[in-house]
Structure formats: structure tokens, C-alpha cells
Design a protein around this motif. Sequence first.
Motif, PDB file in Angstrom:
ATOM      1  N   ALA A  97       0.845  -1.192   0.000  1.00 39.84           N
ATOM      2  CA  ALA A  97       0.000   0.000   0.000  1.00 39.84           C
ATOM      3  C   ALA A  97       0.879   1.241   0.000  1.00 39.84           C
ATOM      4  O   ALA A  97       1.985   1.234   0.552  1.00 39.84           O
ATOM      5  CB  ALA A  97      -0.920   0.015   1.223  1.00 39.84           C
ATOM      6  N   ALA A  98       0.399   2.328  -0.614  1.00 41.49           N
ATOM      7  CA  ALA A  98       1.171   3.573  -0.691  1.00 41.49           C
ATOM      8  C   ALA A  98       0.230   4.736  -0.972  1.00 41.49           C
ATOM      9  O   ALA A  98      -0.879   4.539  -1.480  1.00 41.49           O
ATOM     10  CB  ALA A  98       2.234   3.477  -1.794  1.00 41.49           C
ATOM     11  N   PRO A  99       0.663   5.974  -0.659  1.00 39.16           N
ATOM     12  CA  PRO A  99      -0.126   7.145  -1.054  1.00 39.16           C
ATOM     13  C   PRO A  99      -0.261   7.225  -2.566  1.00 39.16           C
ATOM     14  O   PRO A  99       0.603   6.733  -3.306  1.00 39.16           O
ATOM     15  CB  PRO A  99       0.691   8.320  -0.501  1.00 39.16           C
ATOM     16  CG  PRO A  99       1.580   7.731   0.532  1.00 39.16           C
ATOM     17  CD  PRO A  99       1.877   6.337   0.089  1.00 39.16           C
ATOM     18  N   ASN A 100      -1.327   7.868  -3.030  1.00 41.36           N
ATOM     19  CA  ASN A 100      -1.639   7.872  -4.456  1.00 41.36           C
ATOM     20  C   ASN A 100      -0.501   8.355  -5.350  1.00 41.36           C
ATOM     21  O   ASN A 100      -0.007   7.605  -6.197  1.00 41.36           O
ATOM     22  CB  ASN A 100      -2.880   8.740  -4.705  1.00 41.36           C
ATOM     23  CG  ASN A 100      -4.143   7.918  -4.806  1.00 41.36           C
ATOM     24  OD1 ASN A 100      -4.241   7.013  -5.631  1.00 41.36           O
ATOM     25  ND2 ASN A 100      -5.103   8.210  -3.952  1.00 41.36           N
ATOM     26  N   LEU A 101      -0.096   9.610  -5.197  1.00 48.07           N
ATOM     27  CA  LEU A 101       0.890  10.175  -6.114  1.00 48.07           C
ATOM     28  C   LEU A 101       2.247   9.512  -5.945  1.00 48.07           C
ATOM     29  O   LEU A 101       2.897   9.130  -6.929  1.00 48.07           O
ATOM     30  CB  LEU A 101       0.999  11.687  -5.915  1.00 48.07           C
ATOM     31  CG  LEU A 101       1.920  12.427  -6.889  1.00 48.07           C
ATOM     32  CD1 LEU A 101       1.512  12.173  -8.333  1.00 48.07           C
ATOM     33  CD2 LEU A 101       1.917  13.927  -6.601  1.00 48.07           C
TER      34      LEU A 101
END
Length: 299
Positions: A97-101
Motif C-alpha cells: 500500500a502507498a499514497p496515491n501520487l
Amino acid sequence: MDRLDAMATFVAVADLRAFAAAARRRGLSRPAVTRQVAALEAHLGVRLLTRTTRRVALTEAGTRYLARARRVLADVTEAEGVALGDQGAPAGRLVVAAPNLFGRQHVAPLVCAFLARHPALAGELLLADRAVSLVEEGVDVAVRIGHVGDPGLVARPVGRTRRVVVGAPAYLRRRGTPRRPEELARHELISFTGVSAGPEWRFRRDGAEVRVALAPRFVTNSADAALGYAEQGGGLTQVLAYQAAEALRAGRLQVVLAGFERPPLAIQLVTPAGRLPSAAVRAFELQLAQTCDWEFTAP
């Protein structure tokens, strides 16, 4: 009932949303798949799936159980690999999982290269600008930016990023370049809530915190939108350095008030506490260290 076998069958049904397709994947008859899932539900005392003539869907309990079932099956696969002498080579499934940008720009290329190196591994990348629950959502490892205060997580630093105030050269020629945080009161401001959720921007001067109240002309939770409006000359915005990196390199934006920035934020890999990292997580972290530069701190 072989509980692991039934668990693997349930995961196949949940993945494919169909008993017949799960039966083909598992090499079983459809009635055998139905019996295994029913026996698992009877053992647990909860309904995991809802079935109609047209579709199969997870219940709320089934969604929670699926994440844990995937983890159990992955651990079993890894344990068997170690016993057979492959020294824990990555296999099974890795969910990141990761932040969008940041995920699109930096994590997605890493995951793709990682899967190319480990053909026995399947991967999933979840991009979301929220604190994903690793345990509840079946995530093996997540990228987090900033402080991780959850005692149920183990955080390993893998980089840093500045918080920068940027504006378009044409805007700065027209309105002037601020030399001190207090001068922002005379400027058009664009508030990106992903960096500054409150009604102020914070800076450091001589070791002390400086707070500047905001009266933004434009407020958004999208870094792309904030940067796009800034590039059009709409004003100054505060974002994370990696978010503005391409526009800064191209000269469409430039940094102001660099001497008043707060210390960089940590970029970290987080995993659930109390669980030894799997071979896939360890290999993923190693490939990151060997191939990625996530230091966004240069002037």
C-alpha cells in the motif's frame, strides 16, 4: 475438514467471485468446493459469503477473514519453501500500500521490477491517501510519509521529503517573491490539505516555530490540482518536494522560503508489529534499498 485446504478454497472463491471458477482453479468439483466453504463457515460460526444465482459476494466477516486467510496461506507457503531448501525465496502473494501520487511515481515501478525478478510471486498495489489498516485489509507492507504513531506497526526509514512552498515564475514576477513567512499575507494562497490540514502553514526560524494563518483562495485535497493551479499563476502552494519535483525540474515552478522550512518528513516502510517479515517483504525492502533513491531533500 482440512482447515488449510478449506481456507485456500475460500480464498479462490473470494478472488474469482464464483464457485465454478474456483473449482477449476483448485482442481475440484463444484459440489466439493461448496462443501468445503460450508464446512469452514460452520466451523467459524459465521457466514463468509452471500450467494445468489448470479453472483457471490463477501460478507463483512468474510472480508475480515479473507485478509487473515491470505496471510496464513502465504506463511505456510514460505515455511514449506524453507523446509525444501530454497532459503525462503519469495513466493505466494505480496500486497503493498502507498499514497496515491507517491505510489504512482515511485512505488509502482518498484513493484513491477520486483515481480519481474521474482516470477513465483503475485503482487497487488493499493493506492490510497489514507492510513490503510494493514491487518484488516491484508496488506503486507505499506509506504507511509510522516510520523507513524501506531504501536501496532514497525516503521523502517527509507527516505525523506521536504515540505516546500512553490509558485510559478510569472506569478512571482507579478506579485514579488516573499522573503519571510509573514509576507505570505500579501499573496494568493493555494491550500493543499494533504500537507496542511489546518488553517495555517508552519515554518521554522532560529529554532522556533512560525505559524502563518491562511486565507486561501483555493483549497483542495489533490496535490495535482494545487500544483496545476500554481503553475497557471494562481498563487503559492505548499506541497511535498517529490510532488513538485517534475515541475521544478522543468522550471514551471520555483521554491520560495527555503530557509524557513521545517525538518524533512520521513518516508517509511511499515509492517505489522509482532509478525516476522516474510521472505517477500524482506526481498522487497532489499530491492528498494539497492535500486531506489527516495531522498527528496536537495535544494
